[in-house]
Design a protein around this motif. Structure first.
Motif, PDB file in Angstrom:
ATOM      1  N   ALA A  29      -4.384 -15.222  -1.908  1.00 29.94           N
ATOM      2  CA  ALA A  29      -4.461 -14.462  -2.039  1.00 29.94           C
ATOM      3  C   ALA A  29      -5.081 -14.016  -0.541  1.00 29.94           C
ATOM      4  O   ALA A  29      -6.609 -13.925  -0.567  1.00 29.94           O
ATOM      5  CB  ALA A  29      -5.104 -12.960  -2.587  1.00 29.94           C
ATOM      6  N   GLU A  30      -4.447 -13.781   0.468  1.00 34.34           N
ATOM      7  CA  GLU A  30      -5.250 -13.179   1.672  1.00 34.34           C
ATOM      8  C   GLU A  30      -5.822 -12.006   1.569  1.00 34.34           C
ATOM      9  O   GLU A  30      -6.695 -11.375   2.276  1.00 34.34           O
ATOM     10  CB  GLU A  30      -4.064 -13.474   2.495  1.00 34.34           C
ATOM     11  CG  GLU A  30      -2.974 -13.903   3.014  1.00 34.34           C
ATOM     12  CD  GLU A  30      -2.324 -14.213   3.874  1.00 34.34           C
ATOM     13  OE1 GLU A  30      -2.620 -13.456   5.095  1.00 34.34           O
ATOM     14  OE2 GLU A  30      -1.175 -14.919   3.490  1.00 34.34           O
ATOM     15  N   THR A  31      -5.944 -10.764   0.794  1.00 35.29           N
ATOM     16  CA  THR A  31      -6.720  -9.577   0.577  1.00 35.29           C
ATOM     17  C   THR A  31      -6.594  -9.427  -0.978  1.00 35.29           C
ATOM     18  O   THR A  31      -6.679  -9.985  -1.967  1.00 35.29           O
ATOM     19  CB  THR A  31      -5.533  -9.095   1.200  1.00 35.29           C
ATOM     20  OG1 THR A  31      -4.344  -7.848   0.890  1.00 35.29           O
ATOM     21  CG2 THR A  31      -5.538  -8.909   3.132  1.00 35.29           C
ATOM     22  N   THR A  32      -7.991  -8.122  -1.095  1.00 36.81           N
ATOM     23  CA  THR A  32      -7.892  -7.560  -2.238  1.00 36.81           C
ATOM     24  C   THR A  32      -8.746  -6.358  -2.418  1.00 36.81           C
ATOM     25  O   THR A  32      -8.388  -6.040  -1.507  1.00 36.81           O
ATOM     26  CB  THR A  32      -9.636  -8.669  -3.190  1.00 36.81           C
ATOM     27  OG1 THR A  32     -10.676  -8.540  -1.601  1.00 36.81           O
ATOM     28  CG2 THR A  32     -10.061  -9.747  -2.800  1.00 36.81           C
ATOM     29  N   GLN A 268      -2.522  -0.494  11.356  1.00 39.14           N
ATOM     30  CA  GLN A 268      -2.686  -1.783  11.495  1.00 39.14           C
ATOM     31  C   GLN A 268      -3.330  -1.655  12.878  1.00 39.14           C
ATOM     32  O   GLN A 268      -4.310  -2.336  13.228  1.00 39.14           O
ATOM     33  CB  GLN A 268      -1.677  -2.711  11.048  1.00 39.14           C
ATOM     34  CG  GLN A 268      -2.063  -4.155  12.154  1.00 39.14           C
ATOM     35  CD  GLN A 268      -0.266  -5.062  11.352  1.00 39.14           C
ATOM     36  OE1 GLN A 268       1.375  -4.519  10.911  1.00 39.14           O
ATOM     37  NE2 GLN A 268      -0.896  -6.342  11.454  1.00 39.14           N
ATOM     38  N   GLU A 307       0.245  -2.112  -6.369  1.00 38.77           N
ATOM     39  CA  GLU A 307       1.098  -2.401  -5.168  1.00 38.77           C
ATOM     40  C   GLU A 307       0.889  -1.494  -3.494  1.00 38.77           C
ATOM     41  O   GLU A 307       0.744  -2.001  -2.353  1.00 38.77           O
ATOM     42  CB  GLU A 307       2.733  -2.832  -4.924  1.00 38.77           C
ATOM     43  CG  GLU A 307       3.434  -3.235  -4.328  1.00 38.77           C
ATOM     44  CD  GLU A 307       4.840  -3.348  -4.578  1.00 38.77           C
ATOM     45  OE1 GLU A 307       4.875  -3.906  -5.557  1.00 38.77           O
ATOM     46  OE2 GLU A 307       5.898  -3.541  -3.652  1.00 38.77           O
ATOM     47  N   HIS A 310      -2.753  -1.799  -2.433  1.00 37.19           N
ATOM     48  CA  HIS A 310      -3.226  -3.071  -2.192  1.00 37.19           C
ATOM     49  C   HIS A 310      -2.344  -2.858  -0.302  1.00 37.19           C
ATOM     50  O   HIS A 310      -2.775  -3.808   0.181  1.00 37.19           O
ATOM     51  CB  HIS A 310      -2.171  -4.660  -2.634  1.00 37.19           C
ATOM     52  CG  HIS A 310      -3.619  -5.564  -2.195  1.00 37.19           C
ATOM     53  ND1 HIS A 310      -3.762  -5.854  -3.895  1.00 37.19           N
ATOM     54  CD2 HIS A 310      -3.577  -6.475  -1.148  1.00 37.19           C
ATOM     55  CE1 HIS A 310      -5.082  -6.779  -3.315  1.00 37.19           C
ATOM     56  NE2 HIS A 310      -4.896  -7.214  -2.069  1.00 37.19           N
ATOM     57  N   GLY A 311      -1.476  -2.168   0.294  1.00 41.92           N
ATOM     58  CA  GLY A 311      -0.967  -2.287   1.129  1.00 41.92           C
ATOM     59  C   GLY A 311      -1.158  -2.043   2.045  1.00 41.92           C
ATOM     60  O   GLY A 311      -1.423  -2.273   3.456  1.00 41.92           O
ATOM     61  N   LYS A 313      -4.723  -2.472   2.214  1.00 41.43           N
ATOM     62  CA  LYS A 313      -5.387  -3.397   2.587  1.00 41.43           C
ATOM     63  C   LYS A 313      -5.348  -4.654   3.225  1.00 41.43           C
ATOM     64  O   LYS A 313      -5.998  -4.324   3.703  1.00 41.43           O
ATOM     65  CB  LYS A 313      -6.403  -3.502   1.077  1.00 41.43           C
ATOM     66  CG  LYS A 313      -7.004  -3.259   0.561  1.00 41.43           C
ATOM     67  CD  LYS A 313      -8.802  -2.974   1.200  1.00 41.43           C
ATOM     68  CE  LYS A 313      -9.158  -3.163   1.529  1.00 41.43           C
ATOM     69  NZ  LYS A 313     -10.131  -4.347   0.718  1.00 41.43           N
ATOM     70  N   ARG A 314      -4.125  -4.565   2.926  1.00 40.41           N
ATOM     71  CA  ARG A 314      -3.176  -5.647   4.338  1.00 40.41           C
ATOM     72  C   ARG A 314      -3.039  -5.044   5.173  1.00 40.41           C
ATOM     73  O   ARG A 314      -3.331  -5.762   6.468  1.00 40.41           O
ATOM     74  CB  ARG A 314      -1.971  -5.651   3.221  1.00 40.41           C
ATOM     75  CG  ARG A 314      -1.075  -7.078   3.574  1.00 40.41           C
ATOM     76  CD  ARG A 314       0.746  -7.234   3.058  1.00 40.41           C
ATOM     77  NE  ARG A 314       1.127  -6.398   2.733  1.00 40.41           N
ATOM     78  CZ  ARG A 314       1.334  -5.125   2.286  1.00 40.41           C
ATOM     79  NH1 ARG A 314       0.813  -5.538   0.930  1.00 40.41           N
ATOM     80  NH2 ARG A 314       1.949  -4.723   2.470  1.00 40.41           N
ATOM     81  N   ALA A 315      -2.288  -3.599   5.505  1.00 44.89           N
ATOM     82  CA  ALA A 315      -2.391  -3.110   6.581  1.00 44.89           C
ATOM     83  C   ALA A 315      -4.139  -2.973   7.835  1.00 44.89           C
ATOM     84  O   ALA A 315      -3.406  -3.115   8.557  1.00 44.89           O
ATOM     85  CB  ALA A 315      -1.663  -2.177   6.632  1.00 44.89           C
ATOM     86  N   GLY A 316      -4.961  -3.287   7.104  1.00 43.38           N
ATOM     87  CA  GLY A 316      -6.428  -3.372   7.688  1.00 43.38           C
ATOM     88  C   GLY A 316      -7.542  -2.151   7.002  1.00 43.38           C
ATOM     89  O   GLY A 316      -8.126  -2.314   8.085  1.00 43.38           O
TER      90      GLY A 316
END
Ligand code: PBG
Length: 334
Positions: A29-32, A268, A307, A310-311, A313-316
Motif C-alpha cells: 500500500a502506497e499510503t496509510t 495535490q 475510501e 483515504h483519497g 491521503k493519496r492526494a497529499g
C-alpha cells in the motif's frame, strides 16, 4: 507524466500478483490512513440542552460545552489528535460587527476551557471568522452592502487572540480576507502567543457544499447574498497556489483546502508545491450527501467513509477534517 519504469509485456507483468492476497495488498500500500490523520469538527452551542441533532447532518449534534468536553475525551480515546470548534450562538446576540466573536467569556472560550480540563492531551482548533456571530452572516464587516477587507482584519485578529488566550492550540482563519494571516500572526506575537499555530483555510472556495453547516451554526437565514467576493471561484486552480503562498509568507504553519472531495486536484498541487502540512475539509455537504445515500442503502457506510478519507491521503493531505472522524477512527481499529 512518464512512468519511472517500463512494465514488461503480459504475462511477465501481471499487476494482479500484487493484489492477490490481503497481506500483499497491505505490504505494498502506497499510503496509510490512521486515526492520527483525523480532525473532528464539533458544532457547539449556547443552548440549554447538551445534544441537539442537526437535521441536515444525521449523526451530528450541536453540543453544549459539557458535551463538547465529553466528545474531546472520546476523540482522545480514539486516537484523534485534534477537535475543531464551530459555534452556534443565540440569534438574539448577533450584530453587525459580530461582537460575540471577541467575548472572552463567550461560547468558544467556555468550550476550549471545558475541553482542556477534560482532555488536555488533544489539540483544540478554532475557526476565525465572524459569520457565526454577525446578523448578516458574512465573515467580515459589511459597509454599504460590501464586505470590507481591512476593517475586518482587526476584528479577526482580536477573535484569534481571544481564542489563543482561552487556550486554543490552533487558530484557523476561514474568512478569506486578504492579509488576515499576517494580522493574526502579529496579534499573537505581540501578546506572547509565540507557539499558537495558524492553520489557514488558504484555498477556500465559494461552495454549495457548506449548506448544511450554515444550518448547523444557524447562519443560513442570516446570510444576505453570497460569499463570492471573498471565497474563491471554483473555476480556479493557479489562484489557489497564490493564496497558499501568501498565507505562508504571512505566517501560516499549515494550510487547508476546502471543500474536500471536489477539490483533490488542488490538494495535490498545494502539497506538491509547498511541502507544508496540508489539510482538507470534507465539509458538511459532502457528509450530508454521503449520509443520505447511506440512509437509502445506496452506499455501504464503512467502505465509503474509509475510501473517501483515504483519497485525501493519496492526494497529499497530512490530515482531514471530517464529521466522520470518530466513526472512521473506530473502523481503523482504535
Ligand atoms: C465559516 C465556515 C464555513 C465552514 C467552516 N467555517 C462556512 C462558510 O464559509 O460559509 C463550512 C464547514 C462545513 O460546511 O462543514 N467561515
Amino acid at each position: 507524466m512518464t512512468l519511472p519504469f517500463m512494465p514488461g509485456p503480459f504475462p511477465m507483468a501481471r499487476p494482479r500478483r500484487l493484489r492477490s492476497q490481503p497481506w500483499v495488498r497491505r505490504l505494498v500500500a502506497e499510503t496509510t490512513l490512521t486515526p492520527s490523520d483525523l480532525i473532528w469538527p464539533l458544532i457547539v452551542h449556547d443552548g440549554a440542552e447538551d445534544r441537539v441533532p442537526v437535521p441536515s447532518m444525521p449523526g451530528v449534534f450541536r453540543l453544549s460545552p459539557k458535551a463538547a468536553a465529553e466528545a474531546a475525551k472520546e476523540a482522545r480515546d480514539l486516537g484523534i489528535p485534534m477537535v475543531a470548534l464551530f459555534p452556534n450562538v443565540d440569534a438574539a446576540t448577533k450584530d453587525a460587527i459580530g461582537t460575540g466573536a471577541t467575548d472572552p467569556d463567550g461560547l468558544i472560550p467556555d468550550c476550549i476551557k471545558a475541553i482542556k480540563d477534560a482532555a488536555p492531551e488533544i489539540g483544540v482548533m478554532c475557526d476565525v471568522a465572524l459569520d457565526c456571530y454577525t446578523d448578516h452572516g458574512h465573515d467580515g464587516i459589511v459597509e454599504d452592502g460590501r464586505i470590507v477587507n481591512d476593517a475586518s482584519l482587526d476584528r479577526l485578529a482580536e477573535q484569534a487572540f481571544i481564542q489563543a488566550h482561552a487556550g486554543a492550540d490552533v487558530v484557523a482563519p476561514s474568512d478569506m480576507m486578504d492579509g488576515r494571516v499576517q494580522a493574526i500572526r502579529e496579534a499573537l506575537e505581540a501578546n506572547g502567543f509565540h507557539d499558537t499555530l495558524i492553520l489557514s483555510y488558504a484555498a477556500k472556495f465559494a461552495s454549495a457544499f457548506y449548506g448544511p453547516y450554515r444550518d448547523a451554526v444557524g447562519s443560513t437565514k442570516m446570510l444576505t447574498g453570497d460569499k463570492k467576493t471573498y471565497q474563491m471561484d471554483y473555476a480556479n486552480s493557479d489562484e489557489a497556489l497564490k493564496e497558499v503562498a501568501m498565507d505562508i509568507s504571512e505566517g501560516a504553519d499549515m494550510v487547508m483546502v476546502k471543500p474536500g472531495m471536489p477539490y483533490l486536484d488542488i490538494v495535490q498541487r498545494v502539497s506538491e508545491t509547498f511541502k507544508l502540512p496540508t489539510f482538507a475539509y470534507q465539509v458538511s455537504g459532502e457528509y450530508a450527501m454521503m449520509q443520505a445515500s447511506i440512509a437509502n442503502g445506496w452506499l455501504d457506510q464503512d467502505r465509503a467513509i474509509l475510501e473517501t478519507l483515504h483519497g485525501f491521503k493519496r492526494a497529499g493531505c497530512s490530515g482531514v477534517l471530517s464529521y466522520f472522524a470518530p466513526q472512521a477512527a473506530r473502523l481503523l481499529g482504535a
